[in-house]
Design a protein around this motif. Sequence first.
Motif, PDB file in Angstrom:
ATOM      1  N   TRP B  32       0.677  -1.294   0.289  1.00  0.00           N
ATOM      2  CA  TRP B  32      -0.068  -0.088   0.175  1.00  0.00           C
ATOM      3  C   TRP B  32       1.187   1.278   0.366  1.00  0.00           C
ATOM      4  O   TRP B  32       1.002   2.168   0.833  1.00  0.00           O
ATOM      5  CB  TRP B  32      -0.831   0.213   0.998  1.00  0.00           C
ATOM      6  CG  TRP B  32      -1.636  -1.061   1.152  1.00  0.00           C
ATOM      7  CD1 TRP B  32      -1.935  -2.476   1.482  1.00  0.00           C
ATOM      8  CD2 TRP B  32      -3.193  -0.938   0.761  1.00  0.00           C
ATOM      9  NE1 TRP B  32      -3.049  -2.806   1.248  1.00  0.00           N
ATOM     10  CE2 TRP B  32      -3.440  -2.130   0.361  1.00  0.00           C
ATOM     11  CE3 TRP B  32      -3.902  -0.246  -0.197  1.00  0.00           C
ATOM     12  CZ2 TRP B  32      -5.269  -2.934   0.189  1.00  0.00           C
ATOM     13  CZ3 TRP B  32      -5.000  -0.827  -0.985  1.00  0.00           C
ATOM     14  CH2 TRP B  32      -5.665  -1.710  -0.662  1.00  0.00           C
ATOM     15  N   ALA B  34       2.501   4.431  -2.438  1.00  0.00           N
ATOM     16  CA  ALA B  34       1.864   5.268  -3.803  1.00  0.00           C
ATOM     17  C   ALA B  34       3.126   6.614  -3.409  1.00  0.00           C
ATOM     18  O   ALA B  34       4.032   6.825  -2.740  1.00  0.00           O
ATOM     19  CB  ALA B  34       0.788   6.762  -2.956  1.00  0.00           C
ATOM     20  N   TYR B  36       3.788  10.247  -5.477  1.00  0.00           N
ATOM     21  CA  TYR B  36       3.188  11.572  -6.081  1.00  0.00           C
ATOM     22  C   TYR B  36       4.326  12.642  -6.082  1.00  0.00           C
ATOM     23  O   TYR B  36       5.372  12.528  -5.739  1.00  0.00           O
ATOM     24  CB  TYR B  36       2.783  12.441  -4.752  1.00  0.00           C
ATOM     25  CG  TYR B  36       1.889  11.837  -3.671  1.00  0.00           C
ATOM     26  CD1 TYR B  36       1.461  11.044  -2.871  1.00  0.00           C
ATOM     27  CD2 TYR B  36       0.776  11.840  -4.595  1.00  0.00           C
ATOM     28  CE1 TYR B  36       0.897  10.279  -2.526  1.00  0.00           C
ATOM     29  CE2 TYR B  36      -0.597  11.250  -3.842  1.00  0.00           C
ATOM     30  CZ  TYR B  36      -0.954   9.949  -2.524  1.00  0.00           C
ATOM     31  OH  TYR B  36      -2.057  10.020  -1.796  1.00  0.00           O
ATOM     32  N   LEU B  46      -0.994  12.381  -8.392  1.00  0.00           N
ATOM     33  CA  LEU B  46      -0.321  11.186  -7.835  1.00  0.00           C
ATOM     34  C   LEU B  46       0.384  10.290  -8.838  1.00  0.00           C
ATOM     35  O   LEU B  46      -0.488  10.516  -9.898  1.00  0.00           O
ATOM     36  CB  LEU B  46      -2.364  10.441  -6.928  1.00  0.00           C
ATOM     37  CG  LEU B  46      -1.771   9.001  -7.652  1.00  0.00           C
ATOM     38  CD1 LEU B  46      -1.150   8.411  -6.156  1.00  0.00           C
ATOM     39  CD2 LEU B  46      -3.449   8.322  -7.421  1.00  0.00           C
ATOM     40  N   ILE B  48       1.349   6.886  -8.937  1.00  0.00           N
ATOM     41  CA  ILE B  48       1.570   6.036  -8.663  1.00  0.00           C
ATOM     42  C   ILE B  48       0.654   5.422  -7.379  1.00  0.00           C
ATOM     43  O   ILE B  48       0.706   5.479  -6.536  1.00  0.00           O
ATOM     44  CB  ILE B  48       2.972   4.943  -8.922  1.00  0.00           C
ATOM     45  CG1 ILE B  48       3.372   4.951 -10.767  1.00  0.00           C
ATOM     46  CG2 ILE B  48       3.050   3.403  -8.319  1.00  0.00           C
ATOM     47  CD1 ILE B  48       5.246   4.813 -10.296  1.00  0.00           C
ATOM     48  N   SER B  49      -0.398   4.108  -7.545  1.00  0.00           N
ATOM     49  CA  SER B  49      -0.365   3.372  -6.211  1.00  0.00           C
ATOM     50  C   SER B  49      -0.034   1.474  -6.432  1.00  0.00           C
ATOM     51  O   SER B  49      -0.069   1.677  -7.216  1.00  0.00           O
ATOM     52  CB  SER B  49      -2.286   3.563  -6.449  1.00  0.00           C
ATOM     53  OG  SER B  49      -2.716   4.365  -6.969  1.00  0.00           O
ATOM     54  N   ARG B  50      -0.391   1.633  -5.485  1.00  0.00           N
ATOM     55  CA  ARG B  50      -0.555  -0.016  -5.224  1.00  0.00           C
ATOM     56  C   ARG B  50       1.085  -0.491  -4.873  1.00  0.00           C
ATOM     57  O   ARG B  50       1.481  -1.155  -5.630  1.00  0.00           O
ATOM     58  CB  ARG B  50      -1.328  -0.815  -5.630  1.00  0.00           C
ATOM     59  CG  ARG B  50      -2.568  -0.768  -4.938  1.00  0.00           C
ATOM     60  CD  ARG B  50      -2.172  -1.473  -3.513  1.00  0.00           C
ATOM     61  NE  ARG B  50      -2.664  -2.864  -3.647  1.00  0.00           N
ATOM     62  CZ  ARG B  50      -1.947  -3.737  -2.740  1.00  0.00           C
ATOM     63  NH1 ARG B  50      -1.641  -3.329  -1.288  1.00  0.00           N
ATOM     64  NH2 ARG B  50      -2.289  -5.173  -2.804  1.00  0.00           N
ATOM     65  N   GLU B  55      -0.815   5.794 -12.993  1.00  0.00           N
ATOM     66  CA  GLU B  55      -2.167   6.621 -12.646  1.00  0.00           C
ATOM     67  C   GLU B  55      -2.901   6.685 -14.040  1.00  0.00           C
ATOM     68  O   GLU B  55      -1.506   6.943 -15.010  1.00  0.00           O
ATOM     69  CB  GLU B  55      -2.185   7.524 -11.888  1.00  0.00           C
ATOM     70  CG  GLU B  55      -2.887   7.509 -10.796  1.00  0.00           C
ATOM     71  CD  GLU B  55      -4.043   7.237 -10.443  1.00  0.00           C
ATOM     72  OE1 GLU B  55      -4.997   8.038 -10.217  1.00  0.00           O
ATOM     73  OE2 GLU B  55      -3.965   6.255  -9.691  1.00  0.00           O
TER      74      GLU B  55
END
Lengths: 119, 108
Positions: B32, B34, B36, B46, B48-50, B55
């Motif tokens: 989890w 991210a 920024y 944002l 990148i997530s996970r 994105e």
Amino acid sequence: QVTLRESGPALVKPTQTLTLTCTFSGVSLSTIGMCLTWVRQPPGKALEWLARIDWDDGKYYSTSLRTRLTISKDTSKNQVVLSVTNMDPVDTAMYYCALRTGIRAFGIWGQGTMVTVSS
Amino acid sequence: DIQMTQSPSTLSASVGDRVTITCRASQSINGWLAWYQQKPGKAPKLLISRASSLENGVPSRFSGSGSGTEFTLTISYLQPDDFATYYCQQYYSYYPFTFGPGTKVDIK
């Protein structure tokens, strides 16, 4: 299109309580997986996470600021309110709200509102 | 709380360089994580997530990897628009969602 907008006083005096409102559109905070957070950034410094409120009204706070923060939502108004008690000059910062949907992190941000603490 | 560190704090690079930023968590965050990007006077964006999910609309020269407690953000071919400050953030479960201290990428 989802938008967020922060509002609140630009100037507060030491010891006063700051109340900030994040008004959003294009989304419902009652949708499963939604989460709205507050983040601040003192001038020239790093981002600091403050608090979050989830779709199910779960509320979580920064450990260091927990005793001074209160977050709440009004789903009917599409607003989230953050209160910070006992403001101090070190709390001078840009305050942002941001939205998370599902497994994504916070992909939608407001433009921020600058708060200065001074007598 | 979960503490986040980033290295380096500042990185001087040239257009076309490959750039890697490392982020470490004080305990496992189960992916989890991210990333920024923030430019002066602007809200964070944002990327990148996970840990590795790019994105929509973010150029493919950005990529994220890692697991457990160590993660990296790589910019494969630095462009003029990439000079900015980069933050990692863990958003694991019921913990406070802490940020790293940031990495400033500036022009060599």
